[in-house]
Motif scaffolding. Structure first.
Motif, PDB file in Angstrom:
ATOM      1  N   UNK A 104      -4.399  33.243   1.899  1.00 23.62           N
ATOM      2  CA  UNK A 104      -4.758  32.027   2.617  1.00 23.62           C
ATOM      3  C   UNK A 104      -3.493  31.395   3.184  1.00 23.62           C
ATOM      4  N   UNK A 105      -3.569  30.999   4.447  1.00 25.74           N
ATOM      5  CA  UNK A 105      -2.426  30.371   5.092  1.00 25.74           C
ATOM      6  C   UNK A 105      -2.845  29.723   6.397  1.00 25.74           C
ATOM      7  N   UNK A 106      -1.850  29.276   7.151  1.00 31.55           N
ATOM      8  CA  UNK A 106      -2.127  28.582   8.406  1.00 31.55           C
ATOM      9  C   UNK A 106      -1.225  29.108   9.506  1.00 31.55           C
ATOM     10  N   UNK A 107      -1.779  29.105  10.707  1.00 30.72           N
ATOM     11  CA  UNK A 107      -0.981  29.323  11.903  1.00 30.72           C
ATOM     12  C   UNK A 107      -0.803  27.948  12.531  1.00 30.72           C
ATOM     13  N   UNK A 108       0.439  27.559  12.752  1.00 29.03           N
ATOM     14  CA  UNK A 108       0.756  26.234  13.279  1.00 29.03           C
ATOM     15  C   UNK A 108       1.012  26.338  14.781  1.00 29.03           C
ATOM     16  N   UNK A 109       0.348  25.481  15.544  1.00 33.52           N
ATOM     17  CA  UNK A 109       0.480  25.481  17.003  1.00 33.52           C
ATOM     18  C   UNK A 109       0.969  24.101  17.423  1.00 33.52           C
ATOM     19  N   UNK A 110       2.160  24.047  18.071  1.00 34.94           N
ATOM     20  CA  UNK A 110       2.680  22.757  18.532  1.00 34.94           C
ATOM     21  C   UNK A 110       2.725  22.723  20.060  1.00 34.94           C
ATOM     22  N   UNK A 111       2.444  21.549  20.593  1.00 31.52           N
ATOM     23  CA  UNK A 111       2.412  21.293  22.034  1.00 31.52           C
ATOM     24  C   UNK A 111       3.516  20.280  22.344  1.00 31.52           C
ATOM     25  N   UNK A 112       4.338  20.559  23.357  1.00 28.67           N
ATOM     26  CA  UNK A 112       5.336  19.583  23.806  1.00 28.67           C
ATOM     27  C   UNK A 112       5.436  19.658  25.325  1.00 28.67           C
ATOM     28  N   UNK A 113       5.932  18.597  25.936  1.00 27.94           N
ATOM     29  CA  UNK A 113       6.072  18.573  27.391  1.00 27.94           C
ATOM     30  C   UNK A 113       7.087  19.634  27.811  1.00 27.94           C
ATOM     31  N   UNK A 114       6.761  20.397  28.841  1.00 28.80           N
ATOM     32  CA  UNK A 114       7.661  21.451  29.312  1.00 28.80           C
ATOM     33  C   UNK A 114       8.845  20.883  30.081  1.00 28.80           C
ATOM     34  N   UNK A 115       8.673  19.708  30.678  1.00 29.62           N
ATOM     35  CA  UNK A 115       9.723  19.084  31.479  1.00 29.62           C
ATOM     36  C   UNK A 115      10.324  17.895  30.739  1.00 29.62           C
ATOM     37  N   UNK A 117      11.739  15.404  32.080  1.00 28.88           N
ATOM     38  CA  UNK A 117      11.555  14.166  32.844  1.00 28.88           C
ATOM     39  C   UNK A 117      10.116  13.664  32.823  1.00 28.88           C
ATOM     40  N   UNK A 118       9.255  14.308  32.070  1.00 25.61           N
ATOM     41  CA  UNK A 118       7.841  13.929  32.060  1.00 25.61           C
ATOM     42  C   UNK A 118       7.594  12.693  31.213  1.00 25.61           C
ATOM     43  N   UNK A 119       6.623  11.884  31.605  1.00 21.88           N
ATOM     44  CA  UNK A 119       6.304  10.663  30.843  1.00 21.88           C
ATOM     45  C   UNK A 119       5.719  10.993  29.474  1.00 21.88           C
ATOM     46  N   UNK A 120       5.239  12.220  29.309  1.00 20.68           N
ATOM     47  CA  UNK A 120       4.668  12.642  28.029  1.00 20.68           C
ATOM     48  C   UNK A 120       5.743  13.189  27.099  1.00 20.68           C
ATOM     49  N   UNK A 121       6.997  13.129  27.499  1.00 22.06           N
ATOM     50  CA  UNK A 121       8.088  13.711  26.734  1.00 22.06           C
ATOM     51  C   UNK A 121       8.371  12.877  25.485  1.00 22.06           C
ATOM     52  N   UNK A 122       7.494  13.000  24.530  1.00 16.70           N
ATOM     53  CA  UNK A 122       7.623  12.268  23.268  1.00 16.70           C
ATOM     54  C   UNK A 122       7.549  13.266  22.128  1.00 16.70           C
ATOM     55  N   UNK A 123       7.026  12.844  21.030  1.00 13.37           N
ATOM     56  CA  UNK A 123       6.878  13.699  19.869  1.00 13.37           C
ATOM     57  C   UNK A 123       5.856  14.799  20.147  1.00 13.37           C
ATOM     58  N   UNK A 124       6.177  16.041  19.790  1.00 12.83           N
ATOM     59  CA  UNK A 124       5.201  17.119  19.975  1.00 12.83           C
ATOM     60  C   UNK A 124       3.935  16.853  19.154  1.00 12.83           C
ATOM     61  N   UNK A 125       2.846  17.447  19.600  1.00 18.04           N
ATOM     62  CA  UNK A 125       1.564  17.339  18.911  1.00 18.04           C
ATOM     63  C   UNK A 125       1.288  18.696  18.273  1.00 18.04           C
ATOM     64  N   UNK A 126       0.757  18.699  17.063  1.00 20.47           N
ATOM     65  CA  UNK A 126       0.514  19.961  16.385  1.00 20.47           C
ATOM     66  C   UNK A 126      -0.885  20.089  15.819  1.00 20.47           C
ATOM     67  N   UNK A 127      -1.368  21.326  15.799  1.00 17.14           N
ATOM     68  CA  UNK A 127      -2.649  21.677  15.186  1.00 17.14           C
ATOM     69  C   UNK A 127      -2.429  22.889  14.289  1.00 17.14           C
ATOM     70  N   UNK A 128      -3.376  23.134  13.403  1.00 17.09           N
ATOM     71  CA  UNK A 128      -3.276  24.291  12.507  1.00 17.09           C
ATOM     72  C   UNK A 128      -4.592  25.046  12.487  1.00 17.09           C
ATOM     73  N   UNK A 129      -4.484  26.362  12.451  1.00 15.79           N
ATOM     74  CA  UNK A 129      -5.646  27.220  12.275  1.00 15.79           C
ATOM     75  C   UNK A 129      -5.605  27.743  10.840  1.00 15.79           C
ATOM     76  N   UNK A 130      -6.612  27.413  10.052  1.00 14.44           N
ATOM     77  CA  UNK A 130      -6.678  27.863   8.659  1.00 14.44           C
ATOM     78  C   UNK A 130      -7.247  29.278   8.629  1.00 14.44           C
TER      79      UNK A 130
END
Length: 150
Positions: A104-115, A117-130
């Motif tokens: 049993x484990x998890x695959x961790x997927x994180x999302x961050x702004x690619x640029x 200079x983007x206004x979304x350039x903050x803390x990455x967001x993460x999800x996990x697949x169990x």
């Protein structure tokens, strides 16, 4: 005179409030239960994917990695990639199971702004697949017997 002061205060508050913008993370396969057959002494490889979706209006950078408990069993094929706005992709990984048992484990997927200079350039967001793997023990004799009868 009071109306002017109230108007000025509202204007100042409106100017000082920053707009809230955050990345949105979305993926399929949030939970997997796998039941492969394994012969004791053999290692099996399970080729798996996680559907990663960019539902943001900007390009995002994706990182896929196993958690600590899965690190020794998983080889990530698509570990880092970018997705355009409203684009999806299957992130591929291979799980290697060395012996019968429950894993049993998890695959961790994180999302961050690619640029940067983007206004979304903050803390990455993460999800996990169990992921839960319950192997079914198969003897070599039963496999040879099955091959001979077909």
């Amino acid at each position: 005179m009071k109306l002017n002061k109230v108007g000025i205060i509202i204007l100042l508050l409106a100017l000082t409030l920053s707009s809230v913008s955050a990345l949105i993370a979305s993926m399929g396969n949030a939970r997997m239960i796998l039941r492969p057959e394994i012969i004791p002494g053999d290692t099996i490889e399970l080729d798996q994917t996680i559907l990663v979706q960019n539902v943001n209006p900007i390009k995002v950078k994706i990182n896929v990695e196993p958690d600590e408990t899965f690190l020794q069993y998983v080889e990530v094929i698509d570990s880092v990639f970018e997705l355009e706005a409203n684009e999806s992709r299957d992130a591929r990984f291979i799980i290697k199971i060395p012996e019968p048992g429950r894993y049993e484990g998890k695959m961790l997927v994180s999302f961050s702004a690619a640029s940067q200079s983007d206004i979304f350039n903050e803390t990455p967001v993460g999800l996990a697949s169990n992921i839960i793997i319950i192997t079914q023990n198969v003897s070599e004799y039963s496999i040879k017997e099955e091959l001979n009868t077909t």
